[in-house]
Design a protein around this motif. Structure first.
Motif, mmCIF file in Angstrom:
data_model
loop_
_atom_site.group_PDB
_atom_site.id
_atom_site.type_symbol
_atom_site.label_atom_id
_atom_site.label_comp_id
_atom_site.label_asym_id
_atom_site.label_seq_id
_atom_site.Cartn_x
_atom_site.Cartn_y
_atom_site.Cartn_z
ATOM 1 N N THR A 1 2.770 6.145 -2.639
ATOM 2 C CA THR A 1 3.854 7.095 -2.930
ATOM 3 C C THR A 1 4.104 7.220 -4.428
ATOM 4 O OG1 THR A 1 5.410 5.284 -2.449
ATOM 5 C CG2 THR A 1 5.026 6.920 -0.719
ATOM 6 N N LEU A 2 3.859 6.154 -5.182
ATOM 7 C CA LEU A 2 3.942 6.271 -6.636
ATOM 8 C C LEU A 2 2.933 7.295 -7.148
ATOM 9 C CD1 LEU A 2 4.376 2.560 -7.814
ATOM 10 C CD2 LEU A 2 6.017 4.417 -8.116
ATOM 11 N N VAL B 1 0.834 -1.203 0.000
ATOM 12 C CA VAL B 1 0.000 0.000 0.000
ATOM 13 C C VAL B 1 0.873 1.260 0.000
ATOM 14 C CG1 VAL B 1 -1.635 1.349 1.368
ATOM 15 C CG2 VAL B 1 -1.992 -1.103 1.075
ATOM 16 N N LEU B 2 1.952 1.254 0.786
ATOM 17 C CA LEU B 2 2.849 2.413 0.847
ATOM 18 C C LEU B 2 3.497 2.671 -0.507
ATOM 19 C CD1 LEU B 2 4.279 4.583 2.546
ATOM 20 C CD2 LEU B 2 6.047 2.883 3.068
ATOM 21 N N LEU C 1 3.545 15.188 -7.805
ATOM 22 C CA LEU C 1 3.478 16.426 -7.030
ATOM 23 C C LEU C 1 4.803 17.179 -7.034
ATOM 24 C CD1 LEU C 1 1.481 15.138 -3.900
ATOM 25 C CD2 LEU C 1 0.594 16.433 -5.856
ATOM 26 N N ASN C 2 5.883 16.496 -7.426
ATOM 27 C CA ASN C 2 7.194 17.159 -7.468
ATOM 28 C C ASN C 2 7.278 18.089 -8.667
ATOM 29 O OD1 ASN C 2 8.941 15.986 -5.261
ATOM 30 N ND2 ASN C 2 8.221 14.094 -6.218
ATOM 31 N N ALA D 1 13.623 4.820 -3.662
ATOM 32 C CA ALA D 1 13.658 6.199 -4.174
ATOM 33 C C ALA D 1 12.254 6.724 -4.454
ATOM 34 C CB ALA D 1 14.507 6.269 -5.445
ATOM 35 N N THR D 2 11.378 5.883 -5.021
ATOM 36 C CA THR D 2 10.026 6.370 -5.337
ATOM 37 C C THR D 2 9.242 6.669 -4.060
ATOM 38 O OG1 THR D 2 9.111 4.114 -5.449
ATOM 39 C CG2 THR D 2 10.010 5.053 -7.478
ATOM 40 N N ILE D 3 9.460 5.893 -3.005
ATOM 41 C CA ILE D 3 8.771 6.146 -1.735
ATOM 42 C C ILE D 3 9.189 7.507 -1.168
ATOM 43 C CG2 ILE D 3 8.615 5.430 0.685
ATOM 44 C CD1 ILE D 3 8.716 2.527 -0.305
#
Length: 772
Positions: free
Chosen positions: A412-413, A407-408, A418-419, A639-641
């Motif tokens: 986060t993906l 789920v995390l 949002l960046n 890194a993606t998290i």
């Protein structure tokens, strides 16, 4: 069998191997004396940007002397005797700057022809000593009414003024440029001491280089010793052996020296980014050695003799350490896909250091460990209790761990978009330097913190005197002045308009471009004569009168807005400028703004390539396509998290921070290699998946936990760096490393167990189908 024979050779011939390695190392390390620092901003620009060739051509055609900008501030009004005396002092003493050739300020500014006739003098300021308060008030009124002055040298409120000193370094070397910068700072400090009631700042390319150089030197002198001290303490606590910690320190420090020495022999200078490399090399070298020492310590704890324990450690670690070295080097070498010397230089120095650390860990560290005294009572590793708890969690809470992490990862993906990409060249200099203050003041008070320059080329010698060419330049100038992003436009066409107007007694009918070619040539000659008197003037046409230089001032624009404005300018040029006339980019400002586009694309291409190559290497090294592909999950998602949460909390990243994708995969792949390789060793001994997972955590968990702590501490230390860029690296890279450890300890084992069950179900289904 070949691996066992190699391990036996490493133990049996350890003194010979260590001796030869140390002799080679001594020669390579002697190259440290040739190492150098390059703090120029050009070292971080993308060499592959197609605009760079344009900028180089325009700069060659319009050579100008480097200059330093002095800023004088006094609230609420600069037109007071103390402030004017400070500026007059600079105008009189400017030769205290090394190589200074001329100075320009409001104190020696010439009046335009109409004001000169009106006030019967050539300069804005007569001699200051003879001026009354009423005279100064009148001069203030004249100055603030001059639009050219308030767009370039004076704030509209009259509380800030600029002065420029041109200089010529004795030679174009870093030492000469830094010497000029130091003389500028010394002169600034003397002016501050002589005029304490006035705020005085200085800004120049040489000072930018000096600030970057000083920040790099301070970081090297402070951060590196701090990382070493904390690493030794951490290793001593985890390994419960001061001698082992000391041996690891020696090997790691030698790896750093070998990397720096290699760069010295190659004649490659360190820059703002590659200067971070030696710290990364140190923590990666520690990680290599930890795996050898931790299994060695476990063997001693189980009652093995020293040589037998080292032999078992090398047998267990030779394959995973080799794989980890190859994949880590691949991750950093993938930065060569980027054309910025800062980025690929960083990748190369770390890759070189990683390879050296590998050889030292296998050829020197075993001999060093075996010769050092060892405690008669072996102690368990300091983090063994944590690993035992992890083993229990994996065994009893598999479903909870699997679904929580899944789920995390998915959440986060979804947050990655949002960046927002942006970048500032000030990220590489000391936050307390004059640069930050001056750039902010220029944006807020004058509206000129960054300018775009263009070279406009006609088709022929003396082509800038042709009426058609002038008409196009004038139309271009008028269009630029109407754009909201433009604070001002300095144009050859405007110069001709002003000269034509002044030549005809300010008759408004002559506020236009002259149509007589001989008259235009006469104006050009007149401007050249003025340049000889006022060498502070920038060249606006080239030597054969075939091209002109146009400058567009901007204020407080982001890089994205600069790029968008430049693209709109390009569209207008394509639609309105006739064929044969070239409009080329002429300044590094556009190259700096375009870093987001050029470097981001290159970094993503390099990252994709490294991920594919690392995965293929693991497939070959682990001798399993399935598990090689499975390794993508713990290597990619840390890194993606972290970047997902960064997008939610901060929302802005620069292209140089984006290279953490490639850096992180180069660092975190070490953990997954050791867990997967030890898991496969147990499975190939026909042990059950659950038992194999416990074995992998037991034999690899302690080592990767210690290496992660070392890496995390080493990267977190960067938060104390003098530069904002390294602080961002620390805030992102440290959690990436920690998340990678948690994924390898808590998520990867559950993936392996579920994968094995899926394989078993598939086999059972095939068997049932075959039987039926």
């Amino acid at each position: 069998m070949r691996q066992r024979a190699l391990v036996d050779l490493l133990i049996r011939r350890r003194w010979l191997l260590a001796g030869v390695t140390l002799l080679i190392s001594a020669f390579v390390i002697s190259g440290v004396r040739f190492s150098a620092l390059d703090a120029r901003d050009g070292s971080i620009l993308a060499e592959g940007d197609p605009y760079k060739a344009e900028v180089d051509r325009v700069r060659a055609d319009f050579p100008g002397s480097p200059s330093v900008l002095f800023v004088f501030e006094r609230s609420p009004d600069l037109f007071t005797r103390p402030a004017l005396e400070a500026m007059e002092d600079l105008t009189r003493r400017y030769t205290e700057v090394e190589g200074a050739i001329t100075v320009g300020s409001i104190m020696n500014r010439r009046l335009n022809e109409s004001d000169a006739n009106r006030y019967d003098r050539d300069y804005l300021f007569p001699l200051l000593d003879g001026l009354t308060d009423e005279d100064i008030a009148e001069i203030r009124t004249i100055a603030l009414a001059d639009e050219d002055l308030t767009r370039s040298q004076l704030s509209p409120d009259g509380d800030l003024a600029l002065a420029s000193i041109k200089y010529t370094p004795p030679e174009d070397t870093q030492e000469a440029r830094l010497a000029v910068a130091r003389s500028i700072i010394a002169f600034r400090d003397r002016l501050r001491a002589d005029h304490p009631d006035v705020q005085i700042y200085a800004l120049s390319g040489a000072m930018f280089e000096l600030d970057g150089y000083n920040a790099q030197v301070r970081d090297s002198r402070v951060l590196m010793p701090l990382v070493i001290a904390i690493a030794i303490g951490l290793l001593w606590f985890c390994l419960r052996s001061l001698t082992s910690a000391f041996a690891l320190f020696l090997v790691s420090f030698a790896s750093v020296a070998l990397a720096v020495g290699s760069y010295g022999w190659l004649g490659i200078p360190f820059n703002q980014i590659s200067n971070l490399g030696p710290i990364v090399v140190f923590v990666v070298a520690v990680a290599h050695g930890i795996h050898v020492v931790s299994i060695y310590a476990q063997g001693l704890n189980e009652g093995l003799r020293k040589e037998a324990a080292m032999q078992e450690s090398l047998a267990i670690n030779l394959n995973p350490v080799t794989l980890a070295t190859i994949t880590t080097a691949m991750g950093f070498l993938s930065l060569n896909y980027c054309t910025s010397p800062g980025i690929y230089g960083f990748g190369n120095v770390v890759a070189i250091g990683v390879v050296w650390a590998y050889f030292l860990s296998l050829l020197v560290l075993p001999a060093l460990i075996l010769i050092l005294p060892t405690s008669r009572t072996p102690k368990p590793l300091g983090i063994q209790q944590f690993i035992e708890a992890v083993k229990r969690w994996v065994a009893t809470r598999e479903n909870l761990l699997f679904w929580s992490w899944t789920v995390l990862i998915v959440a986060t993906l979804a947050m990655l978009p949002l960046n927002r990409m942006d970048f500032s060249r000030l990220s590489f200099v000391d936050e307390n330097s004059d640069l930050h203050h001056v750039m902010t003041a220029l944006a807020e008070k004058i509206g000129n913190d960054r300018a775009l320059a263009y070279g406009i080329y006609s088709e022929s010698y003396y082509g800038i005197t042709e009426a058609e060419f002038l008409g196009q330049v004038d139309a271009f100038t008028r269009w630029l002045e109407s754009q909201p992003e433009a604070s001002f436009v300095t144009s050859y066409a405007d110069l001709l308009r002003r000269m034509n107007l002044a030549e005809n007694d300010d008759d408004p009918a002559y506020d236009r471009l002259p149509d007589d070619k001989l008259q235009i040539i006469d104006y050009l000659v007149g401007y050249q004569l003025v340049q000889e008197i006022e060498p502070s003037l920038e060249p606006i046409f080239n030597s054969d009168y075939s091209a002109i230089r146009l400058v567009v001032g901007t204020s407080d624009l982001t890089n994205g807005e600069i790029v968008s404005f430049n693209e709109r300018i390009g569209d207008w040029v394509a639609a309105n400028i006739r064929d044969g006339v070239e409009v080329l980019h002429g300044d590094n400002s556009i190259l700096m703004a375009r870093l987001n586009q050029s470097i981001t694309r290159e970094l993503m291409q390099g990252f994709s390539l490294s991920l594919v190559l690392i995965t293929l290497t693991l497939v070959v090294g682990l001798r399993s396509i399935r598990y090689g592909l499975l390794s993508i999950i713990p290597n990619l998602f840390p890194a993606t998290i972290v970047f997902g949460f960064w997008g939610l909390l901060m929302g802005e990243i620069g292209p140089y921070v984006l290279m953490l994708f490639s850096i992180s995969i180069g660092l975190v792949v070490d953990d997954s290699v050791h867990i997967l390789s030890k898991y496969l060793v147990a499975r190939r001994r026909n042990e059950a998946p659950e038992t194999a997972v416990q074995y992998a955590l037991d034999k690899g968990g302690s080592a990767i936990t210690i290496t992660t702590l070392s890496l995390a501490v080493g990267t977190f230390i960067l938060v104390f760096s003098q530069t904002f860029y390294f602080q961002n690296v620390s805030l992102l890279l440290t959690p990436i490393i920690v998340v990678a450890l948690l994924l390898d300890l808590l998520y990867l084992p559950t993936l392996l167990l579920r994968f094995e069950r899926w394989l078993q179900r598939t086999r059972n289904a095939r068997t049932a189908a075959t039987t039926a």
